[in-house]
Design an enzyme around this catalytic site. Sequence first.
Site, PDB file in Angstrom:
ATOM      1  N   HIS A  47      24.494  17.878  33.548  1.00 22.89           N
ATOM      2  CA  HIS A  47      23.442  18.741  32.972  1.00 22.89           C
ATOM      3  C   HIS A  47      22.929  18.158  31.663  1.00 22.89           C
ATOM      4  CE1 HIS A  47      23.617  22.613  35.395  1.00 22.89           C
ATOM      5  NE2 HIS A  47      24.345  21.732  36.034  1.00 22.89           N
TER       6      HIS A  47
ATOM      7  N   ASP B 237      19.957  26.564  29.977  1.00 23.96           N
ATOM      8  CA  ASP B 237      20.426  26.101  31.287  1.00 23.96           C
ATOM      9  C   ASP B 237      20.698  27.279  32.221  1.00 23.96           C
ATOM     10  OD1 ASP B 237      22.599  23.257  31.895  1.00 23.96           O
ATOM     11  OD2 ASP B 237      21.409  24.461  33.276  1.00 23.96           O
TER      12      ASP B 237
END
Length: 454
Positions: free
Chosen positions: A22, A116
């Site tokens: 990520h 996120d």
Amino acid sequence: MTMNRFGRKQTVLMFPWLGHGHISPFLELAKKLSNTNLFDIYLCSTPANLKSIKTSHGIQFIELNLPTLPELPPHLHTTNGLPSHLMPVLKKAFDMATDEFSDILKALKPDLLIYDIIQPWAPVAASALSIPSVVFITTSVAATMVHFHLSNRPGIALPFSTIYYRSYEYGKVVKSLEDMRKDEDFVMECVNRSSYLVLVKSFKEIEGKYSDYLSVLTDKRIVPVGPLVAEPSPVEDEEQNSVMQWLETKAVGSTVFVSFGSEYFLSDHDLEEIAYGLEISDVNFIWVLRFPKVERKLGLSEALPLGFLERVKDKGLVIEGWAPQGKILGHKNIGGFVSHCGWSSAIEAMKYGVPVIAMPMHLDQPINARLVEEVGIGMEVVRDENGRLSREKMAAVVRHVVVSKLGEVVRETAKKMSSDLSMKGEEEIEAAVVELLQLCSLGGGGGRSEVGEV
Ligand SMILES: C[C@@H]1O[C@H](OP(=O)(O)OP(=O)(O)OC[C@H]2O[C@@H](n3ccc(=O)[nH]c3=O)[C@H](O)[C@@H]2O)[C@H](O)[C@H](O)[C@H]1O
């Protein structure tokens, strides 16, 4: 507060989940936005993650200190090398850092938060301070969401024929329909809390129809920002250098790269089947084997089948830890990528034009494997109804993709994807910058930085 010729730069706080898969796309997006000279970019993560980031590009880093839980000391505040049974503990510690994160927002007062898909509490903290937020989806969530959503509605044709398989590491069926429905609710909550649009690390050719569907489903604008594949980092040490020298001795397109990402650890059964599958395939290989940082039990040769390293010594290289994946995939002697289909790895295979032998393990990877097949650049090694891997099936797919005549189509499609991709990215970023600047102007942030910077 810094200026550019348009006046004050907009302050953007980027807040990825604690996993390398990520952080790297967030970092790539941060670099692109910083290079426009229109934004002051701050990236927030734990000290354990920040210490392994070796770039700046004008990006400033802010430490998020999680509460120290007995079984999770600060050096484990990252998914890199974290044993699977500690992943829920890391998520719990992360979710306990809401107040610490709010303090960072109050001190920084950014014009925009980009968060996120794992932390639905982040946009709540931002909106309490009138800071607009955008969720940046770094996996193939558009396709995954559509699949989750439709699997919730019996009778409707699913985009992919999904395989539910038993993962021996987790001892349970990893992705039952129920699991996927729970995931849909969670992801939907994260997307719905995004004030405005959703940025997706992808591009129309791959996920266009799924992004359009997700946009209708969520009534949000969805903005693809392109592949965001990082430039390969330089070879870091002698071991990585020797890997590249070994690869140089092989024939063009003759070698497969085998890697299952930065946070997955193979079950004993899968590890054995993969070893024998590579041996039976008789194709050269570089295999990156990773073990959890703690509880290390066996050495490399003990973890592998008896005599395996000796038998394959002329065709295969097994390395432990971290490999220069971008550099390896970009090498002319690589002819295939045995991958778990983590989204960054899938996109990197497309960027470098390497056909994929898809071996998804869990999470969104089964969907990513179908996307890879759908665009014609790979083939999946299908598990049996109990989720068990077969060495013979793996060897057959490796040979089909890398050396067989019939595999020519997959190899050519992968090459064409790479040349198509080489022109992608810039136009998407330009369009995204316009939208982000508009969002910044809607917020109440002051763009001051009073937090300690790393
Ligand atoms: C939440 C979860 O994040 C996961 O990230 P993971 O690190 O496993 O895989 P990638 O997305 O391929 O990311 C891995 C990244 O690490 C790089 N790399 C990895 C190993 C190595 O030896 N050397 C390298 O350079 C690789 O080049 C890629 O950029 C998955 O996405 C999963 O699907 C998603 O739901």
